[in-house]
Design an enzyme around this catalytic site. Structure first.
Site, PDB file in Angstrom:
ATOM      1  N   SER A 271       2.044  -3.946  -1.254  1.00 17.46           N
ATOM      2  CA  SER A 271       3.332  -3.550  -0.663  1.00 17.46           C
ATOM      3  C   SER A 271       4.364  -4.658  -0.596  1.00 17.46           C
ATOM      4  CB  SER A 271       3.103  -2.975   0.733  1.00 17.46           C
ATOM      5  OG  SER A 271       2.548  -1.683   0.638  1.00 17.46           O
TER       6      SER A 271
ATOM      7  N   TYR B  77       5.586   4.330   8.568  1.00 13.92           N
ATOM      8  CA  TYR B  77       5.445   3.665   7.272  1.00 13.92           C
ATOM      9  C   TYR B  77       4.912   4.642   6.229  1.00 13.92           C
ATOM     10  CZ  TYR B  77       4.385  -0.212   4.080  1.00 13.92           C
ATOM     11  OH  TYR B  77       4.343  -1.074   3.004  1.00 13.92           O
ATOM     12  N   SER B  78       5.630   4.740   5.108  1.00 16.38           N
ATOM     13  CA  SER B  78       5.242   5.688   4.069  1.00 16.38           C
ATOM     14  C   SER B  78       5.579   5.120   2.701  1.00 16.38           C
ATOM     15  CB  SER B  78       5.957   7.027   4.265  1.00 16.38           C
ATOM     16  OG  SER B  78       5.706   7.892   3.166  1.00 16.38           O
ATOM     17  N   ASN B  79       4.577   5.017   1.842  1.00 13.16           N
ATOM     18  CA  ASN B  79       4.797   4.534   0.487  1.00 13.16           C
ATOM     19  C   ASN B  79       5.713   5.453  -0.308  1.00 13.16           C
ATOM     20  OD1 ASN B  79       3.026   2.077   0.157  1.00 13.16           O
ATOM     21  ND2 ASN B  79       1.516   3.533   0.930  1.00 13.16           N
TER      22      ASN B  79
ATOM     23  N   GLY C  37       0.792  -7.088   1.882  1.00 16.63           N
ATOM     24  CA  GLY C  37       0.510  -6.184   0.781  1.00 16.63           C
ATOM     25  C   GLY C  37      -0.976  -5.912   0.671  1.00 16.63           C
TER      26      GLY C  37
END
Length: 373
Positions: A103, A193-195, A326
Site C-alpha cells: 500500500s 480504509y479500502s483498496n 504496505g
C-alpha cells in the site's frame, strides 16, 4: 530452505549487520537496532532490515533468524554480509534488494492525482462519475455522490475488494470495482480504509491523461527522483535482481507473485533507499506545490486518521512522523519521516505478518524519540 514454521522452532541465533555511510563517523544508536532484532525474536519473522537517512548520514541494519546458508559470492557487494567464514544466511536482506511495497503504492498514486489537480486537469471536488460515468452503481453505491477527495481520504464508504479476494486473485481494475460495488457501502464520510478507492484513482488518472497510473508515476516521480530500483511491474510475477525470498504467514514461499492482486492500491516494487528518497522529496515539497502538499497532509476529512496517501503517527514522546505502511503477501514495509524530511526511516520484513503489533511503534520510537545519555 526450511519454511517459516520450521524456523520458529529453532533457537534464535541472530546475525545483525550495520553499515554506516562513509559520510558519518558516528555509530548509529543501538536502540533502533535492538528494536529491529525484536522483530525476529518476538515478531517471529525470518528477516528484517532498516535504512535511516538523516543529516549525519545513512544507517543500514539487518537481522535474520538462522536458515540454510549459501555461499557469499551470491550475496552481492563485498562487505554486505556476515559471517566471514564464506557463508551467509539464505534470508539475509541486502541494502539493494528489491521487494514488494504493497500500500505504499498509494502515496505515489495520491501524488500523481494531486499533481493533476495542481495542473487544473481535475479537481478533488469532482465526482467519480465525472471521470468514470456509470461505473460505480449498485447496492447503494453511487459515483455521482462520491468525490475524488473521498477516494483519496478513504471516506467514500466503498467496500474493499480485497476482503473478498484475500489478496490472492489477479484482477483487472474493472473486476476489482465490480466486486466492491456488489456490497452495500459503509457510512459515507467515515474513515474506512479500502483498496478500492485507489484502484478507482488509478482509473481516473488514465482517463484524465490517456496514460496508465504507472506510466504517469514513472515520468512524474520515479524518473525525476532517479528511483532506479522502483517500478510498477504490471503482470510480471518475478522480482528484479537483486532480491531475497518472501514468505506468507504460513511459511510458504511467495517470492513470485502476480502484482495484479493489488493494482493501483499496492503494485509497487522498490528498495529501501528509493523509499527514503521519495518520502523525503515529497515532504520537502519537491513533488507538489505548497497548496497540494497541505491538502495531502490535512487529516481533517478523515477525522485525524488519514491525509491523502499519507498518515501521521504521534509517538509516545510527542514526536509526530508521516508516511505509510504496505502489506502484500510475503512483504510488510513501513516508512516514517519527520515533517521537515530531515530524518527518514524505512523498515521491511520478508513476510506479511508480525506477531507482536507493539514492535512497530517501538521501532519508530527508538529512531525518532529524543535519546537520553
Amino acid at each position: 530452505m526450511p519454511p517459516l514454521r520450521t524456523l520458529l522452532t529453532l533457537p534464535v541465533s541472530l546475525v545483525l549487520l550495520v553499515l554506516a555511510s562513509t559520510t558519518s563517523t558516528t555509530p548509529a544508536p543501538p536502540a533502533v537496532d535492538t528494536a529491529l532484532t525484536r522483530l525476529v525474536t518476538q515478531g517471529r519473522i525470518p528477516a528484517a532490515a532498516l535504512l535511516t537517512d538523516e543529516g549525519s548520514g545513512s544507517h543500514f541494519a539487518h537481522v535474520e533468524a538462522p536458515t540454510t546458508a549459501v555461499p557469499t559470492d551470491a550475496a552481492g557487494p563485498t562487505g554486505t554480509v556476515r559471517p566471514s567464514d564464506g557463508i551467509r544466511p539464505a534470508d539475509a536482506i541486502r541494502p539493494a534488494d528489491h521487494f514488494r511495497a504493497g500500500s505504499i503504492t498509494k502515496s505515489f498514486v495520491a501524488t500523481v492525482v494531486l499533481q493533476l489537480a495542481a495542473e487544473h486537469r481535475l479537481s478533488l471536488s469532482d465526482s467519480v462519475d465525472a471521470h468514470l460515468p456509470g461505473l460505480v452503481r449498485g447496492s447503494g453505491n453511487d459515483g455521482r455522490a462520491l468525490t475524488l477527495r473521498a477516494l483519496l481520504t478513504h471516506t467514500s464508504g466503498l467496500a474493499d475488494f480485497t476482503a473478498d479476494t484475500k489478496g490472492t486473485l489477479s484482477l483487472t481494475p474493472l473486476q476489482a470495482v465490480r466486486i466492491a460495488i456488489a456490497h452495500p457501502p459503509a457510512e459515507r464520510g467515515r474513515f474506512e480504509y479500502s483498496n478500492t478507492n485507489y484502484v478507482l484513482l488509478g482509473m481516473v488518472v488514465e482517463q484524465v491523461t490517456g496514460r496508465s497510473y504507472a506510466t504517469e508515476a514513472e515520468r512524474r516521480i520515479i524518473t525525476p527522483l532517479h528511483l532506479t530500483g522502483t517500478s510498477f511491474p504490471g503482470a510480471r510475477r518475478s522480482l528484479p535482481d537483486p532480491h531475497g525470498r518472501a514468505y506468507a504467514a504460513d511459511g510458504s514461499d511467495v517470492t513470485d507473485l502476480d502484482p495484479r492482486v493489488a493494482g493501483a492500491a499496492g503494485e509497487l516494487v522498490t528498495t529501501l533507499a528509493d523509499l527514503n528518497r521519495f518520502y523525503a522529496a515529497l515532504l520537502r515539497g519537491d513533488l507538489l506545490p505548497p497548496r497540494q502538499l497541505r491538502e495531502m497532509l490535512d487529516t481533517s476529512t478523515a477525522h485525524g486518521l488519514y491525509g491523502m496517501g499519507l498518515y501521521s503517527e504521534k509517538l509516545p514522546c510527542g514526536t509526530t512522523v508521516w508516511g505509510h505502511n504496505g502489506r502484500i503477501t510475503g512483504s510488510y514495509v513501513r516508512t516514517a519521516a519527520t515533517l521537515d524530511a530531515r530524518r527518514v526511516l524505512t523498515f521491511r520484513v520478508n513476510t506479511d505478518a508480525i506477531a507482536d503489533p507493539d514492535l512497530e511503534p517501538a521501532l519508530l520510537a527508538a529512531e525518532f524519540c529524543p535519546r537520553t545519555p
